[in-house]
Design an enzyme around this catalytic site. Structure first.
Site, PDB file in Angstrom:
ATOM      1  N   LYS A 178     -22.278  53.223 -20.884  1.00 21.56           N
ATOM      2  CA  LYS A 178     -23.149  53.726 -21.955  1.00 21.56           C
ATOM      3  C   LYS A 178     -22.437  54.777 -22.805  1.00 21.56           C
ATOM      4  O   LYS A 178     -22.474  54.719 -24.027  1.00 21.56           O
ATOM      5  CB  LYS A 178     -24.426  54.365 -21.379  1.00 21.56           C
ATOM      6  CG  LYS A 178     -25.266  53.448 -20.521  1.00 21.56           C
ATOM      7  CD  LYS A 178     -26.550  54.143 -20.065  1.00 21.56           C
ATOM      8  CE  LYS A 178     -26.332  55.393 -19.218  1.00 21.56           C
ATOM      9  NZ  LYS A 178     -25.789  55.138 -17.875  1.00 21.56           N
ATOM     10  N   ARG A 214     -34.904  58.487 -18.601  1.00 21.29           N
ATOM     11  CA  ARG A 214     -34.454  57.996 -17.303  1.00 21.29           C
ATOM     12  C   ARG A 214     -35.622  57.820 -16.337  1.00 21.29           C
ATOM     13  O   ARG A 214     -35.397  57.428 -15.188  1.00 21.29           O
ATOM     14  CB  ARG A 214     -33.499  59.006 -16.704  1.00 21.29           C
ATOM     15  CG  ARG A 214     -32.033  58.574 -16.660  1.00 21.29           C
ATOM     16  CD  ARG A 214     -31.264  59.764 -16.101  1.00 21.29           C
ATOM     17  NE  ARG A 214     -29.979  59.462 -15.581  1.00 21.29           N
ATOM     18  CZ  ARG A 214     -28.842  59.562 -16.276  1.00 21.29           C
ATOM     19  NH1 ARG A 214     -28.859  59.851 -17.546  1.00 21.29           N
ATOM     20  NH2 ARG A 214     -27.703  59.341 -15.678  1.00 21.29           N
ATOM     21  N   ARG A 239     -12.839  57.407 -12.730  1.00 23.62           N
ATOM     22  CA  ARG A 239     -13.096  57.907 -14.087  1.00 23.62           C
ATOM     23  C   ARG A 239     -12.446  59.269 -14.354  1.00 23.62           C
ATOM     24  O   ARG A 239     -12.432  60.144 -13.500  1.00 23.62           O
ATOM     25  CB  ARG A 239     -14.606  58.016 -14.285  1.00 23.62           C
ATOM     26  CG  ARG A 239     -14.990  58.636 -15.617  1.00 23.62           C
ATOM     27  CD  ARG A 239     -16.365  58.257 -16.028  1.00 23.62           C
ATOM     28  NE  ARG A 239     -17.393  58.964 -15.268  1.00 23.62           N
ATOM     29  CZ  ARG A 239     -18.688  58.819 -15.528  1.00 23.62           C
ATOM     30  NH1 ARG A 239     -19.098  57.971 -16.453  1.00 23.62           N
ATOM     31  NH2 ARG A 239     -19.565  59.482 -14.809  1.00 23.62           N
ATOM     32  N   ARG A 279     -15.077  64.280 -13.146  1.00 26.78           N
ATOM     33  CA  ARG A 279     -16.374  64.949 -13.075  1.00 26.78           C
ATOM     34  C   ARG A 279     -16.728  65.273 -11.628  1.00 26.78           C
ATOM     35  O   ARG A 279     -16.554  64.449 -10.753  1.00 26.78           O
ATOM     36  CB  ARG A 279     -17.450  64.023 -13.665  1.00 26.78           C
ATOM     37  CG  ARG A 279     -17.637  64.244 -15.147  1.00 26.78           C
ATOM     38  CD  ARG A 279     -18.536  63.212 -15.752  1.00 26.78           C
ATOM     39  NE  ARG A 279     -19.764  62.951 -14.998  1.00 26.78           N
ATOM     40  CZ  ARG A 279     -20.728  62.153 -15.440  1.00 26.78           C
ATOM     41  NH1 ARG A 279     -20.619  61.553 -16.599  1.00 26.78           N
ATOM     42  NH2 ARG A 279     -21.798  61.952 -14.716  1.00 26.78           N
ATOM     43  N   ARG A 322     -26.625  58.484  -7.244  1.00 26.82           N
ATOM     44  CA  ARG A 322     -27.019  58.189  -8.622  1.00 26.82           C
ATOM     45  C   ARG A 322     -27.471  56.745  -8.779  1.00 26.82           C
ATOM     46  O   ARG A 322     -28.408  56.445  -9.521  1.00 26.82           O
ATOM     47  CB  ARG A 322     -25.874  58.505  -9.585  1.00 26.82           C
ATOM     48  CG  ARG A 322     -25.910  59.960 -10.054  1.00 26.82           C
ATOM     49  CD  ARG A 322     -24.544  60.532 -10.301  1.00 26.82           C
ATOM     50  NE  ARG A 322     -23.845  59.908 -11.392  1.00 26.82           N
ATOM     51  CZ  ARG A 322     -22.506  59.850 -11.471  1.00 26.82           C
ATOM     52  NH1 ARG A 322     -21.757  60.341 -10.507  1.00 26.82           N
ATOM     53  NH2 ARG A 322     -21.935  59.293 -12.500  1.00 26.82           N
TER      54      ARG A 322
HETATM   55  P1  ADP Z   1     -24.081  58.881 -15.503  1.00 28.84           P
HETATM   56  O1  ADP Z   1     -22.621  58.710 -15.622  1.00 28.84           O
HETATM   57  O2  ADP Z   1     -24.542  59.020 -14.086  1.00 28.84           O
HETATM   58  O3  ADP Z   1     -24.869  57.912 -16.304  1.00 28.84           O
HETATM   59  P2  ADP Z   1     -24.903  61.125 -17.218  1.00 28.84           P
HETATM   60  O4  ADP Z   1     -23.753  61.814 -17.836  1.00 28.84           O
HETATM   61  O5  ADP Z   1     -25.784  60.315 -18.088  1.00 28.84           O
HETATM   62  O6  ADP Z   1     -24.343  60.324 -16.000  1.00 28.84           O
HETATM   63  O7  ADP Z   1     -25.814  62.197 -16.451  1.00 28.84           O
HETATM   64  C1  ADP Z   1     -25.292  63.084 -15.490  1.00 28.84           C
HETATM   65  C2  ADP Z   1     -26.407  63.796 -14.752  1.00 28.84           C
HETATM   66  O8  ADP Z   1     -27.200  64.584 -15.659  1.00 28.84           O
HETATM   67  C3  ADP Z   1     -27.420  62.904 -14.038  1.00 28.84           C
HETATM   68  O9  ADP Z   1     -26.955  62.457 -12.777  1.00 28.84           O
HETATM   69  C4  ADP Z   1     -28.621  63.844 -13.946  1.00 28.84           C
HETATM   70  O10 ADP Z   1     -28.440  64.810 -12.923  1.00 28.84           O
HETATM   71  C5  ADP Z   1     -28.582  64.578 -15.272  1.00 28.84           C
HETATM   72  N1  ADP Z   1     -29.358  63.860 -16.321  1.00 28.84           N
HETATM   73  C6  ADP Z   1     -28.846  63.241 -17.411  1.00 28.84           C
HETATM   74  N2  ADP Z   1     -29.823  62.680 -18.157  1.00 28.84           N
HETATM   75  C7  ADP Z   1     -30.981  62.943 -17.516  1.00 28.84           C
HETATM   76  C8  ADP Z   1     -32.355  62.626 -17.767  1.00 28.84           C
HETATM   77  N3  ADP Z   1     -32.728  61.897 -18.835  1.00 28.84           N
HETATM   78  N4  ADP Z   1     -33.281  63.073 -16.886  1.00 28.84           N
HETATM   79  C9  ADP Z   1     -32.932  63.796 -15.827  1.00 28.84           C
HETATM   80  N5  ADP Z   1     -31.671  64.129 -15.499  1.00 28.84           N
HETATM   81  C10 ADP Z   1     -30.699  63.704 -16.340  1.00 28.84           C
END
Ligand code: ADP
Length: 211
Positions: free
Chosen positions: A13, A88, A122, A155, A166
Site C-alpha cells: 500500500k 482499519r 523491508r 522499522r 499485525r
Molecule cells: P503496515 O505496514 O503494518 O501496514 P502502517 O505503517 O500502515 O503499517 O501502520 C503501522 C502501525 O500504525 C499499525 O500497526 C498500527 O499500530 C498503527 N496504525 C496505523 N494506521 C492505523 C489505524 N487506521 N488505526 C489504528 N492504528 C493504526
C-alpha cells in the site's frame, strides 16, 4: 479523486500510494507515517502510541479518527487524496463516512507467506520514506536511499513477532472492511503479489489516465 488503500501489512500500500500520489498529484495520507513521525519526535501523541505501534496493535479509534479528520481539513486534501492505512476498523470507516465521500477503495490481496517474506526484509529511508527490500527490491548501495541518499533503517515493528500480530489484527479488525466497501460498490481488487510496477498497471486501469 478520494481513495482508500486497503490490505494487509506488507501488501504494498505504502509503495503504491507513493506512485499514485506522484502520478495523479494527490497527497498520500498514511496514518502509520503520522504515528511513526510522532514517535520519532517524541510528541505527546508519539509517547501515547509508541508501545501500541511497536507491538503491532491498533491505536484507539477515537484518537486515529480525530487525527485523520484534522489532516483532511488541510487545503492540499481538498481536491483528493489517498488514505493509506485508514480506515482499519468498521467504526473508523463509519466515522469517515460521516464527513467524506470516497470514490474508490483499492483492495490489495496477497498471501500471508509473501507478507512475512516482504516485511522481514523491508528497509525504509529515514529522510524521504522510500521503501526497499533487501531480498527483492534492494537499494543500489547497501543502506543508502537511491532517491535522496538518506540512510535506510528497519522499522522496529518489522520483527517476526510484531508482523505475525499485525497479520492477526488485520484479519480480525480490518478484513471486515472488504465486505463493508463491497456492499457500497466501492471495492476494486488488485493482486499485489507481483512487482510494484505490475500492481501499478492494475491500478492505472482502475483509475484511468492521470490529467
Ligand atoms: P503496515 O505496514 O503494518 O501496514 P502502517 O505503517 O500502515 O503499517 O501502520 C503501522 C502501525 O500504525 C499499525 O500497526 C498500527 O499500530 C498503527 N496504525 C496505523 N494506521 C492505523 C489505524 N487506521 N488505526 C489504528 N492504528 C493504526
Amino acid at each position: 479523486m478520494k481513495l482508500i488503500f486497503l490490505g494487509p501489512p506488507g501488501a504494498g500500500k505504502g509503495t503504491l500510494a507513493g506512485f499514485v500520489s506522484k502520478e495523479y498529484t494527490i497527497p498520500q495520507i498514511s496514518t502509520g507515517d503520522i504515528f511513526r513521525d510522532a514517535i520519532k519526535r517524541e510528541t505527546d501523541l508519539g509517547k501515547k502510541v509508541k508501545e501500541i505501534v511497536g507491538r503491532g496493535d491498533l491505536v484507539p479509534d477515537e484518537l486515529t479518527v480525530s487525527l485523520v479528520r484534522e489532516r483532511l481539513d488541510q487545503p492540499d486534501a481538498a481536491g483528493g487524496y489517498i488514505l493509506d492505512g485508514f480506515p482499519r476498523t468498521i467504526p473508523q470507516a463509519g466515522e469517515l463516512d460521516k464527513f467524506q465521500t470516497i470514490d474508490a477503495v483499492i483492495n490489495f490481496s496477497i498471501t500471508d507467506k509473501a507478507v512475512i517474506e516482504r516485511l522481514s526484509g523491508r528497509e525504509v529511508c529515514k529522510s524521504c520514506g522510500a521503501i526497499y527490500n533487501v531480498k527483492n527490491m534492494p537499494s543500489r548501495v547497501k543502506g543508502v536511499c537511491d532517491k535522496c541518499g538518506g540512510a535506510l533503517y528497519t522499522r522496529p515493528d518489522d520483527t517476526l513477532e510484531s508482523i505475525t500480530n499485525r497479520l492477526d489484527v488485520y484479519k480480525k479488525q480490518t478484513e471486515p472492511l472488504i465486505s463493508y466497501y463491497r456492499k457500497k460498490k466501492l471495492l476494486r481488487d488488485v493482486d499485489s503479489s507481483k512487482t510494484p510496477e505490475e500492481t501499478m498497471t492494475q491500478i492505472r486501469k482502475i483509475l484511468g489516465k492521470s490529467k
